[in-house]
Structure formats: structure tokens, C-alpha cells
Design a protein around this motif. Structure first.
Motif, mmCIF file in Angstrom:
data_model
loop_
_atom_site.group_PDB
_atom_site.id
_atom_site.type_symbol
_atom_site.label_atom_id
_atom_site.label_comp_id
_atom_site.label_asym_id
_atom_site.label_seq_id
_atom_site.Cartn_x
_atom_site.Cartn_y
_atom_site.Cartn_z
ATOM 1 N N GLN A 268 0.812 -1.219 0.000
ATOM 2 C CA GLN A 268 0.000 0.000 0.000
ATOM 3 C C GLN A 268 0.847 1.271 0.000
ATOM 4 O OE1 GLN A 268 -2.392 -0.775 3.414
ATOM 5 N NE2 GLN A 268 -3.944 -1.883 2.233
ATOM 6 N N TYR A 284 -10.132 -6.190 -8.547
ATOM 7 C CA TYR A 284 -11.583 -6.124 -8.314
ATOM 8 C C TYR A 284 -12.375 -6.908 -9.367
ATOM 9 C CZ TYR A 284 -10.802 -2.478 -4.763
ATOM 10 O OH TYR A 284 -10.398 -1.776 -3.657
ATOM 11 N N VAL B 37 -11.919 5.324 3.083
ATOM 12 C CA VAL B 37 -10.847 4.840 2.203
ATOM 13 C C VAL B 37 -9.651 5.793 2.272
ATOM 14 C CG1 VAL B 37 -10.190 4.281 -0.174
ATOM 15 C CG2 VAL B 37 -12.474 3.700 0.659
ATOM 16 N N VAL B 41 -8.895 3.567 6.739
ATOM 17 C CA VAL B 41 -9.685 2.583 7.500
ATOM 18 C C VAL B 41 -10.026 1.390 6.601
ATOM 19 C CG1 VAL B 41 -11.911 2.190 8.650
ATOM 20 C CG2 VAL B 41 -10.636 4.297 9.083
ATOM 21 N N ASP B 43 -8.958 -0.648 3.340
ATOM 22 C CA ASP B 43 -8.013 -0.879 2.248
ATOM 23 C C ASP B 43 -8.750 -1.649 1.155
ATOM 24 O OD1 ASP B 43 -8.246 -3.447 3.190
ATOM 25 O OD2 ASP B 43 -6.323 -3.435 4.239
ATOM 26 N N SER B 44 -8.007 -2.122 0.152
ATOM 27 C CA SER B 44 -8.698 -2.729 -0.990
ATOM 28 C C SER B 44 -9.453 -3.998 -0.593
ATOM 29 C CB SER B 44 -7.704 -3.020 -2.110
ATOM 30 O OG SER B 44 -6.596 -3.724 -1.609
ATOM 31 N N VAL B 45 -8.876 -4.776 0.320
ATOM 32 C CA VAL B 45 -9.580 -6.011 0.728
ATOM 33 C C VAL B 45 -10.811 -5.655 1.559
ATOM 34 C CG1 VAL B 45 -9.354 -8.132 2.072
ATOM 35 C CG2 VAL B 45 -7.467 -7.349 0.675
ATOM 36 N N ALA B 46 -10.660 -4.690 2.440
ATOM 37 C CA ALA B 46 -11.799 -4.281 3.265
ATOM 38 C C ALA B 46 -12.909 -3.713 2.380
ATOM 39 C CB ALA B 46 -11.344 -3.244 4.282
ATOM 40 N N THR B 47 -12.511 -2.960 1.358
ATOM 41 C CA THR B 47 -13.502 -2.393 0.442
ATOM 42 C C THR B 47 -14.264 -3.517 -0.267
ATOM 43 O OG1 THR B 47 -11.968 -0.576 0.091
ATOM 44 C CG2 THR B 47 -13.785 -0.739 -1.445
ATOM 45 N N LEU B 48 -13.521 -4.551 -0.637
ATOM 46 C CA LEU B 48 -14.180 -5.693 -1.277
ATOM 47 C C LEU B 48 -15.176 -6.351 -0.318
ATOM 48 C CD1 LEU B 48 -11.589 -7.784 -3.311
ATOM 49 C CD2 LEU B 48 -13.682 -6.723 -4.113
ATOM 50 N N LYS B 49 -14.763 -6.479 0.932
ATOM 51 C CA LYS B 49 -15.657 -7.099 1.923
ATOM 52 C C LYS B 49 -16.925 -6.275 2.083
ATOM 53 C CE LYS B 49 -13.987 -9.296 5.616
ATOM 54 N NZ LYS B 49 -13.166 -9.578 6.823
ATOM 55 N N THR B 67 -16.543 -0.311 -6.607
ATOM 56 C CA THR B 67 -15.764 -0.379 -5.367
ATOM 57 C C THR B 67 -14.801 0.799 -5.288
ATOM 58 O OG1 THR B 67 -14.263 -1.805 -6.581
ATOM 59 C CG2 THR B 67 -15.768 -2.888 -5.076
ATOM 60 N N ASP B 68 -14.921 1.704 -6.248
ATOM 61 C CA ASP B 68 -14.002 2.844 -6.303
ATOM 62 C C ASP B 68 -14.220 3.786 -5.118
ATOM 63 O OD1 ASP B 68 -11.957 4.038 -7.904
ATOM 64 O OD2 ASP B 68 -13.334 5.705 -8.142
ATOM 65 N N VAL B 69 -13.199 4.586 -4.839
ATOM 66 C CA VAL B 69 -13.223 5.476 -3.668
ATOM 67 C C VAL B 69 -14.444 6.405 -3.662
ATOM 68 C CG1 VAL B 69 -11.677 7.157 -4.781
ATOM 69 C CG2 VAL B 69 -11.824 7.108 -2.310
#
Lengths: 846, 87
Positions: A268, A284, B37, B41, B43-49, B67-69
């Protein structure tokens, strides 16, 4: 404006050699002033116009026109009123045509320079542009599209951050202009600091795998390999900072990547734009598709598969990027292993974090920091740092075997090693506690007005003070370079950092033909990469053609073929004579009466690499001796050049013994350069590995003593033989001198420097002189030949440090003066020293 | 699925985020506009969840680009996304 002026001074001071970068920085600063005072609606078109001017300045009008017209066709195809899939197909077909151009399957002549820049602008941005077009997530317009694809800094930096189209649009003047500009200045200064730190690492801290001799060396090799990334990080900061000056308030590209506390954190922080590109276009979509396909699977398993697939594409796309910039494929085991291991580590780390770590906080309150939490953070950061350094060193290695061959040295641990490793890790741990927690800077986030007022000082003035302070700190040491008498060592360091040249290892390898064509250089080396991308098609550094130089399967590796030519890419042609020497015709094997004959044995710099016939310093000295000959001592003077490119001390001895002495010379010039030890070691290793018989029994004995045989890995063998290099060199010098005396030849040892102000090991060079003295050579030291001159203009090309025509003239003049000043040699001269001296400088032997 | 109001969507999302990613956090600190985001708080995995949760909870189908910001940065933007899908 004051900050930008200081930044321009820093660029001018440190990047003077890089004309294109200087032009772009000057253009950017001038453009910034004009741009700021333009009405908002005119700013984007102005940025586009400035970018096109930048293309013209750097590439020339014709190549710039080719880049722009090809780019307009590609953008135009994206907007054709046909089905989206058909547009993608058309773009792909055009891409295939460009592949043919870039790979050289279709000869595009002078346009070849245009393709890497065009590719750098379009190879990834086109994918993001089409993606956002398909998802209708961003506004599209003529000027916006041109601004996106033709960003002005791109022409200087083919390796460009993957700017997302939607972010590019969304962040355009999304904050107060002065604050955006200030971020730009801050990031430019940060980028410059990182680029200069990179130069320090590359020039002074990077060690060769063969130099790894203990656990501390191995650790340092790995750390330095990782620190080379400062080049990319610094460049990206510089680029994005420049874009800020035109209102593009893009987010940070890297964030304190040395202080990552886990693999996820590392991913990151480092090359954030790449990570987001991969997440958006690969991770994604793959995860959404996998979630549908693998419905019975656990979420963690789907996540794992998505990560692995994404990393497979990351690997492929790095090779794809490499191809577009270099025209060759980067498919190597270290590369594949690096991405595979990182993918697995990252996936496992992700799952572990999701399962066991839930430490997210809305605010990082100071009172939440305890000794335990700080120690934990420091420990995690140190472990991640070590793991990434190890991985990074694997990625940078020429082969997995090279990398593995260094590890046995790690068993040697002394107090120095413990101190070095402990010191670095402590610094990383302390850095993590002090700065590791900070969040990435999202400049696209606009703060609330009340907060802005509170932070007026912090937001507006403090960054300006930091930028100005950084610039002054960078400019201050330059005075030591000007006043080199104050501190010669610091002056030398400053010159090296300022000149941005190849380090010792790469210079030596380039000069002795290791990277005969840079497309063959397999190492991931940012400096060689940059050198290659900026190297003109007709550069001397590119492999030439011709039959004059022939490879042979014995220790010499190369010989010169009689009466043949070799043509460099810049059109210079060199010819060999009937004896197979890079010299004129007309020397008989039997020396005629009344002739003073000097045999010269050396390597490429004496052979005259890249210099036309008759212009080598050896030819020039010969001409001068004959021009000033009054016939009182000799009828004629002959200097015969027995030098061959790539010859080290052992081959020079062979040349002297097997050929030069057969011409019955009166004097023999053994010409040494700064890599005598290195050449000895490398040539012996190459010979043993190729299974060639070593030319002298004493070398066989040393090889045996050093426990090196054909099966010993190259890196290990070099490490084992390195301690024997002084012994071998001493033996070579003694043998040359003894042979000379046996043949009644006067032995002279000549030291010839390279015209690029190299910071090579002066202690080592003193040792060469000492060995030559011990062997009772007469010494001619030309090391001050280029003193006070513009050495950068005396190389055959920017990529090749061999002396050019002008440098050969300087060397000839210097050699002639040194001969005159040496009583044992001046007795052979046609006229007295005082009468012949033209330059009138003092001779200064050590 | 029965009709849900915007407030219910927002509350459900907030509860999920608090439970899944911010356990122990003061619920009042997490507002409709709290950046998730851009503050790190999510991240990409959390966003996916979160996106998987939204699909399952509200029976909607999200595209990868959602899932974009700009859709996932705040509870407000997530709520808007869900409500637009439910219309």
C-alpha cells in the motif's frame, strides 16, 4: 516563486548533464507562471500546448509530430461512433502495429526514438481511459484527453507513474490553487532529495556480489539493492510535483515505503498508483468474477485466488512495460520468483490480518501508544524491511544462482557485521516508531474551511520553509566542489553525485564490453536502464558490426583479425593492419636499422575504442616524435599498438610475450588502467568456467589454492579469487619486466585515466603504482592528464567512458611531456626536453 | 426484499463497519461523512468485503468499478449507491 527558483537552481546544479530534464524544468517553471495568470478556461489548453512544446524540445519536431499524430489516431479511435468492443479491437490492432515497430520487426529508421515515448504515454493510460469510458465514470473532452496522454514530464521520464484518468479529472483544481502549488513544490523537493540519495547509494554504497565476504556485506548488499528504488520513488515524486503546478492535485505516489510494517502495508505504500491500477483493472474485476464462479468456496480462498491471479498479471504487465520502453522482454527466473513469493506473502498476510488483526482506528490518538505497541511496530517494521530487502536483492540479481552463491558468506560474522546489521535495523525500528504510522497523503481530500484556518501556518508556511531549507542544504555542499582544496575528498564525492554517471562496476563492465549491447544487460539496473532509454540509435555504446574483432574459445576471448574493419553505430570505422593490430600498415616484423621501436600493450582505451584510425594517442605520439625528429639519434620512431579491447593484465602479458616482443622493440609500454585487479579476477573466473586452459601454471596453482573449479558459481569464485588479485597482478608485472630485460627491452608502465572523474578506489590505484615500482618499471603517470578540463565532453559518448578524439590528443600531449621529463626515456628523444615542451607544465609523478 | 429506507441502509452499513473494521470505536465518531478509504480505514480487501456485504445484505449487484473510492469512501456515498440500485 522563490521556492521554485531554488528548485530550479538545484536541478541546474545537479542535473546539468541531463539537458532534456533541464529544458523541461525550465519550461515547467516558465509555464507555471504564465499558466497561473491565465483565465481558468485557458489553463488546460495551455498545459497541452506546453506539453507539445516539451515533446518538440526533447525529441525534435519530426519525432514529436510522429508521437502526437500517432497519439491523436489512438485517442480518435477511442471516440469512434461504433460499438465499444470494436473500438477496443481497433486500438489493439494499432497496438500490434506499434509492437512490430518497437520490436524492430519493421524498420522505422529515424522514428525509432518516438516509439518508447509514445508507448510510455499510451501503454497503460489507454487501458485506464477505455475502462473509464466503458464505465462512464469520468468526463471526457478534447483538451482533457490531450492533457492526460501528453503530460509534459513524460518526455523525460519514460518510466512514468500510472496516473488514473478518473483521478486525473477529479483532482483538477479540486482545492485552493496555492495549496496545490505548494504540494507540488514540496513533492518536487522531496523527489530531488530522493534522487540525490539514490546517486549516493548507487555510487558509493552499492557493492558487487563478488565483494560479499561476510554477513554484514550480504546484509548491506541487500539493503543497497532495495535503496536503489529511491530512483523510481524520487522520479515519481518529481513528476507528480510538476503536475501539481498545473492544477492536477494528484495523490501521493509513494509513502515512506522503507517503513512498512507488513507486506500488505508495503504494497500500500510503494508505487501506490500501480497498486491502484492493478486493483481497479485486475484485482476487483477478477474477485467479482471469482466470487461468481467459485460460489461454494470460502471467501478467504476466493481472496487468495484473486491475489495470485492479480500478481500473475502484475508480473506480465511489468514485462509488458519493459518491452515498450526497451524493446526486449524481461522474463527471468529472479523476476518470476520475486513476484511469486511476494504474491504468496501478501496473500497470507492479508488473510492473517483479516482473521487476527482488527486494529483499524478512526483517529490515531497519542495516548493509545504504549511501550508494547511501539516495540511491536518497530519489530514488525524491521522484519518486513529485512524480508523485502532479501526479496529485492533476488529481483535485482542476474540469476538465482548468483543470488544463492552469496549466502554461504553469511556464516562469517564479526563485530563489524554485528554493528552494521544492528545499526541499520535499529535505525529502521526507530524510524518506524517516529514516522511509520503516518497515513498516506491524499491531497485530493479537501479539508473543511475551519480546519484550514487553524492550520494556516502548518499548511502554507511550514512546507515552504521545508522546501527552501532543503534546497539550500543541497546547494551548500557544492562550494566544496568549487573549492576543492578545502576538502578534496568531499569535492570528489560532490562531483560524483552531481554528474549522475555509472558507478565503478557498471563503468568497468561497460568499458570492457560486458554489456556489449545494453539490450543484453539482464540486470534490473535503473542506471543502465536510463542509459539505454536515452541512448541514441547511433551511439558508440551500441554494438557495432564488422570482422575485425573475433571471438576465440581461449583465455584471450577476443583477437583482432588482420586487414578487417569494425564499424561503430556512429559511423566511425576502425581498421586492422596486416599483422592483426589496430594500427597503421608499414611495420615490419624485423625492425629496420636506425628505428626506435616502442611496443604498446593495453586494452580498449589504448586500442582507440570509438576513435577513427590515426587519431589514437599512440599514433599521435608517434607522429609527433617523427615530426620533431632531427635524425641525430634515430632515423625514425615507431610505436606499435598491440592493444585489444577487453584485455586485462593477464592477456596484456600474453600479448607482450607472444607477439610484441617478437617485433624486437626497444621499449615496451605496459598501459594500466583503474581496473587491473577487477580484470584479473573476472578473467580468471571466466576462463575457469569456460573450461579454458589458463595460460600460465602459476594461475592454475592459485585457482586450486582458492578452491575454485568449473563447478564453483561465478559470484562465489570471484569472491574467493579476489584476495589473490594483488598476488596475480604482482606476478604479471614482474613477468613483463623480466621478459623485457631478457629481451633487452626497456620496460615502462603507463597509467592512463578515464575522462569522467571516476571516484574509484585511489588506494587500489596506489597499489598498482607500488607493484609497478617493485617490478622496476619506469613509471609514467598520466592521471592528471584531464585535470581542470570538461571531462564529460571527452568521452566517446555519454554512455561510453572511453576517451574520444579530443581526449586522445590530451593523452598524447601528456604522454609526450612525461616521456620528456623521464631521464631514462628522454635520452631516446629526438630533441632536448626544454626545447620540445609545448605545454610547459610540471611533471608530477607520485 | 422489503422496501428499506435510506436511514435503514445507512444504519446497516454503519453497524457492519463498526463491527467488522472498527470494533470498540465510539459510534458517534463514525458519521455519514467520515472518510474511510482516504483515511486508511478501508483498504482494498476491506472495500471488497464491504461491497460483498452490500450485495448480500441488500440483494443488489455491484460492478467492479463501484468499489471505487468515490462510492466507498463514506457511509453517505455507500448509502447513495445502494439506494440508487434499489430504485
Amino acid at each position: 516563486m522563490g521556492q521554485l527558483g531554488l528548485l530550479a537552481l538545484v536541478v541546474h546544479a545537479y542535473c546539468k548533464e541531463e539537458a532534456a530534464l533541464c529544458h523541461i524544468v525550465q519550461l515547467t517553471l516558465f509555464g507555471f507562471v504564465v499558466h497561473h495568470f491565465l483565465p481558468p478556461a485557458w489553463r488546460m489548453p495551455f498545459f497541452v500546448a506546453m506539453s507539445l512544446v516539451a515533446l518538440g524540445l526533447v525529441l525534435g519536431v519530426a519525432n514529436a509530430a510522429m508521437v502526437v499524430s500517432s497519439g491523436l489516431v489512438l485517442i480518435g479511435v477511442c471516440h469512434l461512433p461504433i460499438a465499444f468492443g470494436a473500438r477496443v479491437l481497433l486500438v489493439s490492432l494499432l497496438g500490434a502495429v506499434l509492437v512490430a515497430f518497437q520490436a524492430g520487426w519493421v524498420d522505422t529508421g529515424g522514428w525509432a526514438v518516438a516509439w518508447p515515448i509514445l508507448a510510455s504515454m499510451f501503454c497503460f493510460r489507454m487501458a485506464m481511459y477505455l475502462y473509464d469510458m466503458k464505465t462512464q465514470q469520468a468526463p471526457f473532452g478534447f483538451w482533457r484527453s490531450l492533457a492526460y496522454f501528453f503530460m509534459s514530464p513524460n518526455v523525460c521520464f519514460p518510466l512514468f507513474p500510472l496516473v488514473d484518468y478518473k483521478t486525473f479529472c477529479r483532482t483538477y483544481y479540486n482545492d485552493e490553487p496555492l495549496r496545490i502549488y505548494q504540494s507540488g513544490a514540496t513533492w518536487i523537493s522531496r523527489g530531488l532529495v530522493q534522487l540525490l540519495l539514490y546517486r549516493v547509494v548507487y555510487q558509493f554504497l552499492l557493492i558487487d556480489p563478488a565483494q560479499v565476504d561476510s554477513a554484514g556485506d550480504l546484509f548491506w548488499y541487500m539493503v543497497a539493492s532495495f535503496l536503489l528504488y529511491l530512483k523510481i520513488s524520487g522520479t515519481f515524486h518529481l513528476i507528480v510535483g510538476m503536475l501539481h503546478l498545473f492544477g492536477f492535485n494528484l495523490p501521493e505516489t509513494h509513502h515512506r515505503w522503507l517503513l512498512a510494517s507488513s507486506f500488505v502495508d508495503y504494497w500500500q505504500r510503494i508505487n501506490i498508483y500501480w497498486k491502484e491500477f492493478m486493483a481497479k483493472l485486475v484485482f476487483y474485476p477478477v474477485h467479482f468474477r471469482m466470487s461468481n464462479w467459485l460460489q461454494g468456496w470460502r471467501a478467504s480462498s476466493v481472496l487468495m485466488v484473486s491475489v495470485l491471479v492479480s500478481f500473475f498479471f502484475t508480473w506480465l504487465l511489468h514485462s509488458y512495460q519493459w518491452f515498450w520502453i526497451r524493446g526486449t522482454y524481461l522474463l527471468s527466473w529472479p523476476d518470476a520468483l520475486f513476484w511469486s513469493i511476494l504474491a504468496v506473502l501478501l496473500a497470507v498476510n492479508m488473510l492473517w490480518q483479516e482473521k487476527f488483526v482488527k486494529r483499524r482506528r478512526l483517529k490515531q490518538a497519542a495516548n493509545q501508544r504504549t511501550l508494547k505497541s511501539e516495540l511491536s511496530l518497530a519489530g514488525r517494521t524491521v522484519l518486513t524491511f529485512v524480508a523485502i530487502c532479501v526479496l529485492w536483492s533476488l529481483w535485482g540479481a542476474e540469476s538465482v544462482g548468483d543470488w544463492l552463491a552469496m549466502w554461504p558468506q553469511a556464516t562469517r560474522v564479526g563485530p563489524r557485521d554485528v554493528g552494521l546489521i544492528g545499526g541499520v535495523l535499529l535505525a529502521v525500528g526507530l524510524g518506524a516508531v517516529a514516522m511509520g504510522r503516518s497515513h498516506r497523503e491524499w491531497t485530493e481530500k479537501v479539508k473543511a474551511p475551519a480546519k484550514q484556518e487553524e492550520d494556516a501556518w502548518a499548511q502554507r508556511w511550514w512546507p515552504g520553509v521545508v522546501v527552501a531549507g532543503s534546497c539550500l542544504l543541497l546547494l551548500a555542499p557544492l562550494k566544496y566542489e568549487v573549492r576543492s582544496h578545502i576538502n578534496p575528498q568531499l569535492a570528489s564525492v560532490m562531483t560524483s553525485v552531481r554528474m549522475n554517471k555509472l558507478n565503478r562496476r557498471d563503468t568497468a563492465m561497460l568499458n570492457r564490453g560486458y554489456y556489449e549491447d545494453l539490450t543484453e544487460a539482464k540486470r534490473f539496473n535503473p542506471q543502465l536502464f536510463e542509459l539505454y532509454t536515452k541512448m541514441p540509435a547511433n551511439d558508440v555504446g551500441r554494438q557495432g558490426t564488422g570482422e575485425a574483432i573475433k571471438r576465440v574459445p581461449d583465455f584471450r576471448r577476443k583477437v583482432l583479425v588482420p586487414s578487417k574493419t569494425y564499424r561503430f553505430q556512429n559511423g566511425v570505422e576502425i581498421r586492422t593492419n596486416a599483422h592483426g593490430l589496430r594500427d597503421r600498415e608499414g611495420y615490419d616484423l624485423r625492425k629496420p636499422d636506425g628505428v626506435l621501436r616502442i611496443a604498446v600493450v593495453g586494452s580498449s582505451e589504448v586500442m582507440g575504442w570509438g576513435v577513427p584510425d590515426g587519431e589514437t594517442f599512440e599514433n599521435l605520439v608517434e607522429d609527433r616524435l617523427n615530426a620533431q625528429n632531427d635524425g641525430s639519434k634515430f632515423e625514425r620512431y615507431e610505436l606499435i599498438n598491440f592493444s585489444v579491447t577487453g584485455y586485462g593484465p593477464i592477456e596484456k602479458l600474453m600479448m607482450a610475450e607472444q607477439r610484441a616482443l617478437g617485433f624486437d622493440p626497444d621499449v615496451l609500454f605496459y598501459v594500466a588502467n583503474n581496473s587491473e585487479y577487477q580484470w584479473v579476477t573476472e578473467r580468471m573466473v571466466e576462463g575457469v568456467q569456460a573450461g579454458w586452459k589458463l595460460p600460465y601454471d602459476v594461475l592454475d596453482e592459485l585457482i586450486h589454492e582458492a578452491k575454485v573449479d568449473r563447478t564453483t558459481h561465478k559470484v562465489l569464485a570471484q569472491g574467493r579469487l579476489k584476495p589473490y588479485a594483488p598476488q596475480v597482478l604482482s606476478w604479471v608485472y614482474q613477468r613483463v619486466a623480466t621478459l623485457c630485460r631478457e629481451h633487452e627491452v626497456y620496460p615502462v608502465w603507463v597509467y592512463v585515466p578515464q575522462p569522467d572523474g571516476e571516484p574509484f578506489d585511489r588506494g587500489e590505484i596506489r597499489a598498482f603504482f607500488e607493484e609497478a615500482r617493485k617490478s622496476q618499471f619506469t613509471i609514467l603517470d598520466l592521471s592528471d592528464a584531464f585535470k581542470g578540463m570538461d571531462q564529460a565532453s571527452m568521452r566517446v559518448s555519454k554512455t561510453d567512458g572511453h576517451p574520444n578524439v579530443e581526449a586522445h590528443r590530451v593523452l598524447a600531449d601528456c604522454l609526450y611531456r612525461k616521456i620528456q621529463a623521464e631521464p631514462q626515456l628522454s635520452r631516446y628523444l629526438p630533441i632536448a626536453p626544454s626545447a620540445a615542451s609545448t605545454a610547459g607544465r610540471e611533471v608530477d609523478n607520485p | 426484499m422489503a422496501t428499506v429506507t435510506e436511514a435503514e441502509v445507512s444504519r446497516a452499513i454503519k453497524e457492519y463497519i463498526l463491527e467488522e473494521f472498527l470494533p470498540g470505536e465510539n459510534p458517534e465518531e463514525l458519521t455519514e461523512d467520515t472518510p474511510l478509504v482516504t483515511s486508511g480505514v478501508l483498504d482494498s480487501v476491506a472495500t471488497l468485503k464491504v461491497s460483498m456485504f452490500l450485495q448480500k445484505k441488500f440483494g443488489i449487484k455491484l460492478a467492479a468499478h463501484e468499489t471505487d473510492v468515490e462510492f466507498m469512501n463514506t457511509i453517505g456515498s455507500m448509502t447513495k449507491l445502494v439506494c440508487d440500485k434499489l430504485k
